[in-house]
Design a protein around this motif. Sequence first.
Motif, PDB file in Angstrom:
ATOM      1  N   ASP A 410       0.723  -0.972  -0.039  1.00 38.99           N
ATOM      2  CA  ASP A 410      -0.104   0.098   0.106  1.00 38.99           C
ATOM      3  C   ASP A 410       0.870   1.197   0.001  1.00 38.99           C
ATOM      4  O   ASP A 410       1.870   1.112   0.872  1.00 38.99           O
ATOM      5  CB  ASP A 410      -0.731  -0.083   0.888  1.00 38.99           C
ATOM      6  N   ASN A 416      -4.689   8.260  -0.863  1.00 37.75           N
ATOM      7  CA  ASN A 416      -4.778   6.747  -0.833  1.00 37.75           C
ATOM      8  C   ASN A 416      -4.885   5.539  -1.698  1.00 37.75           C
ATOM      9  O   ASN A 416      -6.097   5.052  -1.621  1.00 37.75           O
ATOM     10  CB  ASN A 416      -4.925   6.447   0.874  1.00 37.75           C
ATOM     11  N   ALA A 419      -1.817   1.383  -5.282  1.00 38.94           N
ATOM     12  CA  ALA A 419      -0.693  -0.091  -4.143  1.00 38.94           C
ATOM     13  C   ALA A 419      -0.861  -0.608  -5.339  1.00 38.94           C
ATOM     14  O   ALA A 419      -0.336  -0.843  -6.662  1.00 38.94           O
ATOM     15  CB  ALA A 419      -2.532  -1.632  -3.988  1.00 38.94           C
ATOM     16  N   LYS A 433      -6.719   1.691  -6.903  1.00 42.27           N
ATOM     17  CA  LYS A 433      -7.689   1.356  -6.041  1.00 42.27           C
ATOM     18  C   LYS A 433      -9.160   2.265  -5.928  1.00 42.27           C
ATOM     19  O   LYS A 433      -9.979   1.625  -5.953  1.00 42.27           O
ATOM     20  CB  LYS A 433      -7.144   1.464  -4.068  1.00 42.27           C
ATOM     21  N   LEU A 571      -2.373  -7.454   1.071  1.00 39.17           N
ATOM     22  CA  LEU A 571      -2.031  -6.070   1.044  1.00 39.17           C
ATOM     23  C   LEU A 571      -3.582  -5.361   2.209  1.00 39.17           C
ATOM     24  O   LEU A 571      -4.840  -5.708   1.959  1.00 39.17           O
ATOM     25  CB  LEU A 571      -2.804  -5.947  -0.250  1.00 39.17           C
ATOM     26  N   ASP A 572      -3.535  -4.727   2.623  1.00 38.15           N
ATOM     27  CA  ASP A 572      -3.951  -3.180   3.060  1.00 38.15           C
ATOM     28  C   ASP A 572      -4.392  -2.452   1.709  1.00 38.15           C
ATOM     29  O   ASP A 572      -4.236  -2.305   1.668  1.00 38.15           O
ATOM     30  CB  ASP A 572      -3.361  -2.663   4.173  1.00 38.15           C
ATOM     31  N   TRP A 573      -6.289  -2.657   2.411  1.00 33.60           N
ATOM     32  CA  TRP A 573      -6.873  -1.680   1.580  1.00 33.60           C
ATOM     33  C   TRP A 573      -7.357  -0.909   1.614  1.00 33.60           C
ATOM     34  O   TRP A 573      -7.218   0.576   1.217  1.00 33.60           O
ATOM     35  CB  TRP A 573      -8.133  -2.872   1.324  1.00 33.60           C
ATOM     36  N   ASP A 574      -8.380  -0.831   3.357  1.00 32.16           N
ATOM     37  CA  ASP A 574      -9.041   0.675   3.345  1.00 32.16           C
ATOM     38  C   ASP A 574      -9.367   0.068   5.178  1.00 32.16           C
ATOM     39  O   ASP A 574      -8.689  -1.271   6.056  1.00 32.16           O
ATOM     40  CB  ASP A 574      -9.927   0.643   2.568  1.00 32.16           C
ATOM     41  N   CYS A 578      -8.913  -5.743   3.946  1.00 31.31           N
ATOM     42  CA  CYS A 578      -7.510  -6.409   3.572  1.00 31.31           C
ATOM     43  C   CYS A 578      -7.613  -7.651   3.089  1.00 31.31           C
ATOM     44  O   CYS A 578      -8.740  -7.865   2.520  1.00 31.31           O
ATOM     45  CB  CYS A 578      -6.019  -6.808   4.370  1.00 31.31           C
TER      46      CYS A 578
END
Length: 614
Positions: A410, A416, A419, A433, A571-574, A578
């Motif tokens: 990320d 933000n 990725a 994203k 992966l941390d998405w929001d 994840c």
Amino acid sequence: MNTQKLFKALLLAIYVAICSCNNAIIDTQPNNQVEPNSNLRTASGKHVLFIGIDGLQYEKMANVSTPNLDKLNISKGFTGGIMGTPSEQSTYSGPGWATLLTGVWFDKHGVPNNSSSTYKSQAKSIFAYVKEAQPNAEIASVAVWSPIHEFMENDMSYVDRRYDGGDDAHAVTWAVNDLQDENTDLLFVHLDNVDHVGHASGWGSAYNNAIAEVDVQVGTLLQAVEDRIDQTGEDWLIIVATDHGRDPSLGYSHGNQTTYEKTIFVGMNKAGNDEFNSSVTSIPNSGFNGLYGTVAQTSVAPTILRHLGITIQPEWQLASAPLIGEDGPRKVMQASQGGNSVFWYSQSSNSANIYRNNQLVGTIAGNQGNFTDTTATIGLNTYTVELNGATGSFSMYGNSNNLSISAALDWNDLANNTAYFFRNDYQYVRYNKSNDSADAGYPKPVNSSTWPGLDSYKELISASFKWHNQYGYFFMSDGRYLKYDMSTDQVLSGYPKQVNNSTWPGLQGYGDKIVAALNWDNDKAYFFLNDGTYISYSISNDQVDTGYPKAIDNSSWSGLEPYGNAITAALDWDSTYCYFFLSDNTYIKYNKSTNTAESGYPKAINSSSWPGLM
């Protein structure tokens, strides 16, 4: 020495002395006064004058009277490599001149930009090829933009006479004297003013005047060669090319992958072969309005070598065939994205040898035009097609059926919404994203230009995650790690370092077992190991929490228990979700709020679920 020649030599000596005072010109010879030489070569001699005109837009020549350039046969061509492949390079001068002088793209010469103090060409130049094949050959080179010689630093010892800096008028004067008085076999002359005016004024009358001016200077050089031919009967190839186009809107800048910036030209005093005179339309990549079917910038170097009688070797991996003589393999490139097939165009039924990384892997009829390598392994492979004494080469990532995600990161950006995914073919994908799709032009190779400092370790990357919106950490399969500064976009000095109790308290002994890493809301970092266990790391305390590692089971990670040994990336998405990526190219969407995998997962990674990722 007669009076006229003495006067000319005296003027040249005075001029060089003046230039030496202001450091504009540097001559590698101890005495800048050029003595006339009466022992010019015989009629059997082959010679080359290569004129490089910086930043001259092909389309803009039509707006100006260019009677001298009009004496040459001119064909449209392209620079910048093939977008989205390892050959892609920026349309800056550094990569352009490196390609013109080496016959290869960025993936071989390694010059990404104009920083000549940082980057030196890693590929051999025409200077080296000529001198190694013909040790008695004499080479002279003039670079008004002196970084050209700096990029070629590894090969400049092969150059007998050299000038750096100054201006175009002085460069032409020096080159004419060299043509008149020396036994030069290869003379490269770089002229810079057209590009200089373009940067200062963009399109318009000043740029047009600069084109007209350089045409006069080209005429002076052409006349000097004609005079020499009249005297000696020598066979001269005169070849003219530019390093890049310009921004299509105003013409001030360049560097990007647009049609105008990628468009160049090549001119010759020879008639040329089909590769020079005709475009190929039936090619796998029709991007930029079919520009890849025109003359490649990489054809200039092999054309020079062929004229000089130097046999082109397949292990040189020159990217394109010469523009004179019998046609070689034309437009060598990947037959289809993600495949293991190489394409070329030829009407010749002669045998074509196909090499992978300099190892012969097949021989077929040249007009077959396609070879599928069933033995290719994952990773970067360079395929070279040898046909009719010429070669064409292209680098591609093989065995796409075994692709998988090695790591995911990320990225810290204002929106933000970015990725990065790192694949086991040593390419990466920038993923938007917000749009939920890969950005155009990806995948791209992980190299010193795209990820400074990461290139040497790309084959070892096993996990990555973001730390406090400032750094990215990359963990490697040999137990070391890299710290990447997101603000300066480079690996910090002093890395890699070993994963131990000093650098990562509590992780010692597990560094070479990490297969995925995840930042959980800047509170915890989770490390997933290759034995189906995981470690919880306190970001605030900067140490492993007590009691770890623990098994990945439905108590700790609800829904992940059957897949603990298959995780390859996370992966941390929001704030809510994840993702976990598995070795069979499936993925799991994980809800951080409920601490459980969403129902219906794992799902396949494909063009619908992750557009452009694989």
